[in-house]
Write a protein that holds these residues in place. Sequence first.
Motif, PDB file in Angstrom:
ATOM      1  N   ALA A  11     -19.002 -29.392 -50.729  1.00 23.32           N
ATOM      2  CA  ALA A  11     -18.443 -30.351 -51.678  1.00 23.32           C
ATOM      3  C   ALA A  11     -18.319 -31.739 -51.054  1.00 23.32           C
ATOM      4  O   ALA A  11     -18.558 -32.754 -51.725  1.00 23.32           O
ATOM      5  CB  ALA A  11     -17.078 -29.864 -52.169  1.00 23.32           C
ATOM      6  N   ARG A  12     -17.947 -31.801 -49.795  1.00 23.72           N
ATOM      7  CA  ARG A  12     -17.795 -33.093 -49.131  1.00 23.72           C
ATOM      8  C   ARG A  12     -19.147 -33.752 -48.855  1.00 23.72           C
ATOM      9  O   ARG A  12     -19.247 -34.979 -48.810  1.00 23.72           O
ATOM     10  CB  ARG A  12     -17.014 -32.930 -47.817  1.00 23.72           C
ATOM     11  N   ALA A  97     -13.585 -50.525 -58.627  1.00 22.23           N
ATOM     12  CA  ALA A  97     -13.795 -50.186 -57.216  1.00 22.23           C
ATOM     13  C   ALA A  97     -15.082 -49.401 -57.032  1.00 22.23           C
ATOM     14  O   ALA A  97     -15.819 -49.604 -56.052  1.00 22.23           O
ATOM     15  CB  ALA A  97     -12.604 -49.396 -56.683  1.00 22.23           C
ATOM     16  N   ALA A  98     -15.379 -48.486 -57.971  1.00 22.25           N
ATOM     17  CA  ALA A  98     -16.606 -47.700 -57.882  1.00 22.25           C
ATOM     18  C   ALA A  98     -17.828 -48.599 -58.034  1.00 22.25           C
ATOM     19  O   ALA A  98     -18.828 -48.452 -57.306  1.00 22.25           O
ATOM     20  CB  ALA A  98     -16.606 -46.615 -58.951  1.00 22.25           C
ATOM     21  N   ALA A  99     -17.765 -49.532 -58.979  1.00 14.51           N
ATOM     22  CA  ALA A  99     -18.884 -50.464 -59.173  1.00 14.51           C
ATOM     23  C   ALA A  99     -19.071 -51.337 -57.940  1.00 14.51           C
ATOM     24  O   ALA A  99     -20.204 -51.596 -57.507  1.00 14.51           O
ATOM     25  CB  ALA A  99     -18.633 -51.322 -60.404  1.00 14.51           C
ATOM     26  N   ARG A 100     -17.965 -51.791 -57.364  1.00 17.75           N
ATOM     27  CA  ARG A 100     -18.055 -52.636 -56.175  1.00 17.75           C
ATOM     28  C   ARG A 100     -18.705 -51.873 -55.019  1.00 17.75           C
ATOM     29  O   ARG A 100     -19.537 -52.429 -54.284  1.00 17.75           O
ATOM     30  CB  ARG A 100     -16.666 -53.133 -55.775  1.00 17.75           C
ATOM     31  N   ALA A 101     -18.336 -50.601 -54.855  1.00 21.14           N
ATOM     32  CA  ALA A 101     -18.916 -49.798 -53.774  1.00 21.14           C
ATOM     33  C   ALA A 101     -20.431 -49.680 -53.941  1.00 21.14           C
ATOM     34  O   ALA A 101     -21.188 -49.771 -52.958  1.00 21.14           O
ATOM     35  CB  ALA A 101     -18.275 -48.413 -53.755  1.00 21.14           C
ATOM     36  N   LEU A 102     -20.869 -49.476 -55.191  1.00 20.76           N
ATOM     37  CA  LEU A 102     -22.304 -49.355 -55.450  1.00 20.76           C
ATOM     38  C   LEU A 102     -23.036 -50.659 -55.174  1.00 20.76           C
ATOM     39  O   LEU A 102     -24.012 -50.696 -54.402  1.00 20.76           O
ATOM     40  CB  LEU A 102     -22.535 -48.919 -56.900  1.00 20.76           C
ATOM     41  N   TYR A 103     -22.568 -51.750 -55.786  1.00 15.05           N
ATOM     42  CA  TYR A 103     -23.304 -53.006 -55.673  1.00 15.05           C
ATOM     43  C   TYR A 103     -23.190 -53.621 -54.280  1.00 15.05           C
ATOM     44  O   TYR A 103     -24.134 -54.263 -53.809  1.00 15.05           O
ATOM     45  CB  TYR A 103     -22.835 -53.981 -56.757  1.00 15.05           C
ATOM     46  N   ASP A 104     -22.077 -53.402 -53.608  1.00 15.53           N
ATOM     47  CA  ASP A 104     -21.952 -53.891 -52.237  1.00 15.53           C
ATOM     48  C   ASP A 104     -22.962 -53.202 -51.316  1.00 15.53           C
ATOM     49  O   ASP A 104     -23.493 -53.816 -50.386  1.00 15.53           O
ATOM     50  CB  ASP A 104     -20.540 -53.666 -51.704  1.00 15.53           C
ATOM     51  N   THR A 212     -17.542 -43.481 -52.823  1.00 17.32           N
ATOM     52  CA  THR A 212     -16.371 -43.829 -53.624  1.00 17.32           C
ATOM     53  C   THR A 212     -15.175 -43.016 -53.159  1.00 17.32           C
ATOM     54  O   THR A 212     -15.325 -41.865 -52.731  1.00 17.32           O
ATOM     55  CB  THR A 212     -16.627 -43.576 -55.122  1.00 17.32           C
ATOM     56  N   ALA A 213     -13.999 -43.613 -53.253  1.00 15.22           N
ATOM     57  CA  ALA A 213     -12.780 -42.970 -52.775  1.00 15.22           C
ATOM     58  C   ALA A 213     -12.257 -41.980 -53.809  1.00 15.22           C
ATOM     59  O   ALA A 213     -12.530 -42.100 -55.009  1.00 15.22           O
ATOM     60  CB  ALA A 213     -11.721 -44.022 -52.478  1.00 15.22           C
ATOM     61  N   ARG A 214     -11.518 -41.003 -53.360  1.00 13.33           N
ATOM     62  CA  ARG A 214     -10.838 -40.060 -54.234  1.00 13.33           C
ATOM     63  C   ARG A 214      -9.335 -40.284 -54.126  1.00 13.33           C
ATOM     64  O   ARG A 214      -8.824 -40.662 -53.067  1.00 13.33           O
ATOM     65  CB  ARG A 214     -11.190 -38.608 -53.866  1.00 13.33           C
TER      66      ARG A 214
END
Length: 225
Positions: A11-12, A97-104, A212-214
Amino acid sequence: MVALDSFSALARARTSVRGFTDQSVPDDLLRELLVSARLAPSGANLQPGSFVQVRGAVRESLSQAMSGAYREGQAEAEDYSYFPEPMPGHLRRRQVAAARALYDSIGIAREDRAGRDQQFERNFRFFDAPVALVVTIERGMGSGCFMDLGMALYGLLLAAQSRELASCAIGALASYPGLVRSHLGLGADSQIVCGVALGYADPTQAVNATRTARVELDSFFKVVG
């Protein structure tokens, strides 16, 4: 005997991969993964939903149609509501935050709308993965059946990970249910839930470094009594 920590490790290790090699996935392996996915629990054993593999000229035609509609700002009524409306502030922050992680990860600035649109459009090409699936559910199924289908979908993603295959669930496909049905020859009773990209991850593509963080355990688990 399966190691007690094997599921946790699996899973990780699983992440949403958006860059694939052109290595093909054998048909027998794909069928094996889908059979494993169907082992997921299901209320009254209804086992709702279907997985449709899209290939060749049909896949290309569908991708072009969805990409064209997206570029032109065309919208369709979705078969079901994916996100809450309006989006609560705390959930909006997670979305951003999820979008930022992707585009960054791929060096696209927040103000680069053209770059962001170009990346988002790759959803409609199934990220050029060797296997493209469309997930459907019969119209009229209750909300609990979406839960059952979701468990089967996660089972598929984990089964793929266990065989060193990468995957990405694609919610964007639900934005164009009419186009999907018409290109796949599906009836009106088939609701379009999402897409799935499957294949072998390309380690050279920066987008695959996205993480992405959980949320913390205390935010979703409580003990009463």
